[in-house]
Design an enzyme around this catalytic site. Sequence first.
Site, mmCIF file in Angstrom:
data_model
loop_
_atom_site.group_PDB
_atom_site.id
_atom_site.type_symbol
_atom_site.label_atom_id
_atom_site.label_comp_id
_atom_site.label_asym_id
_atom_site.label_seq_id
_atom_site.Cartn_x
_atom_site.Cartn_y
_atom_site.Cartn_z
ATOM 1 C CG HIS A 40 58.442 36.151 54.128
ATOM 2 N ND1 HIS A 40 58.270 35.188 55.089
ATOM 3 C CD2 HIS A 40 59.146 35.565 53.131
ATOM 4 C CE1 HIS A 40 58.858 34.065 54.681
ATOM 5 N NE2 HIS A 40 59.403 34.272 53.493
ATOM 6 N NE ARG A 92 56.637 33.990 50.049
ATOM 7 C CZ ARG A 92 57.818 34.377 49.651
ATOM 8 N NH1 ARG A 92 58.030 35.633 49.337
ATOM 9 N NH2 ARG A 92 58.809 33.525 49.591
ATOM 10 N NE ARG A 144 58.772 38.033 45.256
ATOM 11 C CZ ARG A 144 59.521 37.286 46.051
ATOM 12 N NH1 ARG A 144 60.333 36.381 45.555
ATOM 13 N NH2 ARG A 144 59.461 37.449 47.361
ATOM 14 C CG HIS A 178 59.599 39.433 51.682
ATOM 15 N ND1 HIS A 178 60.856 39.377 52.252
ATOM 16 C CD2 HIS A 178 59.571 38.447 50.743
ATOM 17 C CE1 HIS A 178 61.552 38.394 51.677
ATOM 18 N NE2 HIS A 178 60.806 37.837 50.750
ATOM 19 C CD GLU A 192 61.410 29.049 48.781
ATOM 20 O OE1 GLU A 192 61.046 29.942 48.001
ATOM 21 O OE2 GLU A 192 62.460 29.107 49.427
HETATM 22 C C1 SIN Z 1 62.159 32.943 51.660
HETATM 23 O O1 SIN Z 1 63.249 32.372 51.729
HETATM 24 O O2 SIN Z 1 61.159 32.575 52.259
HETATM 25 C C2 SIN Z 1 62.063 34.164 50.802
HETATM 26 C C3 SIN Z 1 62.172 33.793 49.401
HETATM 27 C C4 SIN Z 1 61.479 34.796 48.545
HETATM 28 O O3 SIN Z 1 60.967 35.799 49.038
HETATM 29 O O4 SIN Z 1 61.399 34.555 47.336
#
Ligand code: SIN
Length: 541
Positions: free
Chosen positions: A237, A282, A378, A343, A120
């Site tokens: 998000h 993000r 975060r 989010h 990620e």
């Molecule tokens: C996601 O699955 O994109 C969210 C994960 C997160 O907010 O840490």
Amino acid sequence: MKIDVAAKFDVIVIGSGISGLICALELGKNNKSVCLITKEAVTESSSLYAQGGISVPLGKFDSVDKHLEDTLRAGTPLCDLKNANQIISRSIYAFEKLISYGVKFDLNPESENVLHQTKEAAHSVPRVVHVGGDASGRIITKTLIDKVCREPNISISQGTCVLSLLKDPNGNAFGVLVEDVTKNKYIVLGKNIILASGGVGQLYKYTTNPVVCTGDGIAMAYRAGVCVQDLEMIQFHPTVFLGKGDPFLVTEAIRGEGGRLKNINGEYFAKHYHELGELAPRDVLARAILAEMGKTMSGFVYLDLSTFKEEYFINRFPTIYKECLNRNIALFEKGIPVSPAAHYLIGGIKTDVFGSTNISALWAIGEVASSGFHGANRLASNSLLECIVVPHLLVERLLSIPEVELPQLESLDVDFDSNSIDDDGLKSLIKELQDRNTKAISLLRNKNTLNEHLQWLTELESKVNTNLLAFQYQVQELKNMILLSKLITKASIFRDHSLGVHYREDCKELSKEFKHSIFNENKQLSWEIQKNESELVPILK
Ligand code: SIN
């Protein structure tokens, strides 16, 4: 009005997300009587909707140091180095605990008995372990609830709203005032009280959070004189479906595995905004999406799935596939329409890594807490990590400290504001609050809009008298939402520079100052210098 004391427990846990459930379970197993209080059904929490998974530094290409470095880089410069190190160092222990509860993490389809770890944004290696493809939160929550329900030392009070925290004359927390489903009000006493009540997504028109996330925990803590920090740090998000039906999260793991963003004219744009493209931080990506939406005069962009084999996608992301099917979204042809939404609250009740607050016997864990782990931005999937690690640290702490005596009380006098608001009035006030918050305290902020918003909130606050507790719970919830909106707005004005997820259009240059915004026990807003500055600088070079 006299309110009776109805029950006494060793520990009261408020909130039934993953962190609250682990705390209740581990305390129950250690012979503590626990009351788990939850506003809706025990199943309803933000944890339930978490898709991506948990970041854990497993495998030969990863280490605690590498994970720590990624966390510090993402959260720069506000991470608390010591707390972040402690949480990541305990990650494998907490992960193995989940396995011992019965959680079965997904394996790599190509090599048997090897966990699948996905990538990620801002992780330097694939690190995120997951369950049921994109159903990590749902399956972990369900596994924990099954265990909690079978633990005889735990009483679960569902549909029960906490109106306020109670403190004794020495300033120690000793209980809560609640209202249950039948509208009865009573007092529950606890030798220790753990707030695990989640975030504030419902302050906004668009959010990934469920309806319970109205900031009640922070509001009641602030009223009781608890220090809260960095409330302006709210993570949006980038990819959330906001069309027909309820919104749903479209996990970052899709971008981590090849999903690409394109605008409604079919142009891929992420690389124009950041060299990391779809895996840019993000906040950068969310603002890029907003800009593309503005340019093309559209309410969304597409997440293009053309790099995926359909069968792989359906097995890997079954929740999202089902949500798309239910809404007739032609996901493999056009892509999934997505836009940014509120989010995660990075700031919150100021705690150490054990969840302790400035009030004795009051603890805070999970999203409601702010230990400095997430800094100013975060790292993805570090929140579930925090949710599985900190409860164990807290339980160890609680089992090692001497027990306090509870006061001999049969009832307490409580003053209520008897004003009531009918359902329609409440709904329209909440809608207006969400609309205005979405304009003023979202991804793009500026001084003028923030000041106007603060004035509007102050007027609203005086109309809805926020000083006294509301007799009607829904009105209390509205008061909490107004209070939180006001605190976030004040903190956003106070932080008159851009930093991490807090972006000021009137001062775009990133600040070089390492300081937290803090509402102290007297509710005064001031700066607190980040104490690890000298240690952080060389690590981040
Ligand atoms: C996601 O699955 O994109 C969210 C994960 C997160 O907010 O840490």
